[in-house]
Design an enzyme around this catalytic site. Sequence first.
Site, short mmCIF file in Angstrom:
data_model
loop_
_atom_site.label_atom_id
_atom_site.label_comp_id
_atom_site.label_asym_id
_atom_site.label_seq_id
_atom_site.Cartn_x
_atom_site.Cartn_y
_atom_site.Cartn_z
CD GLU A 21 0.32 -54.57 39.18
OE1 GLU A 21 0.87 -54.11 38.47
OE2 GLU A 21 0.21 -54.75 40.06
CD GLN A 22 -4.73 -60.32 42.31
OE1 GLN A 22 -5.29 -61.72 42.22
NE2 GLN A 22 -4.40 -59.80 43.48
CG HIS A 27 1.88 -55.38 47.43
ND1 HIS A 27 2.94 -54.77 48.93
CD2 HIS A 27 2.62 -55.82 46.47
CE1 HIS A 27 3.76 -54.22 48.08
NE2 HIS A 27 3.25 -54.38 46.58
CB ALA A 72 6.88 -59.27 39.60
#
Length: 165
Positions: free
Chosen positions: A86-87, A66, A121
Amino acid sequence: MKLTNLKRNEFLNIFGSLYENSPFIAEKVYEEGLEKYSSAQEILFSMMTVVNKMNQKDQLKLIKEHPELGMRKQEASKLTEHSQKEQKGAGLDRLSDDEFEKLRLLNINYMNKFNFPFIIAVTGLNKKDIFENIEMRVKNGVDQEFETSLNEIHKIAKIRLDKII
């Protein structure tokens, strides 16, 4: 979509990217046969089981797949497509210079303590939530944080699957 009819490459296109840079997890589930599954959620549960049964050394390798949170735009190409989205969704691509430096230092402190990257997450979170979480979790013990990281990885996989299906 009938899961039992999926060819290997179709299956890996759907499930292979749920765990960061680790399509071998989906491959293992595929090799065990799909006939016992009636839903994508059941397949994800089997993938979670594969991860949970891995030895600690292999789990650590998965954790280290990750990326660090808060990479600059020029570094974004190093991220998987999922991680980039996602970021970006959490606003980590729009940090001020001060925020970026704060997150960089938090990441360094976390990595120095645990020897693996901070994983959360980020879907549904904002940068404030992320800063608060890393500041709180860096106080944990190594075993607790290792387990928390694996649980966050499972959450990430579920969020990714929910967006695909």
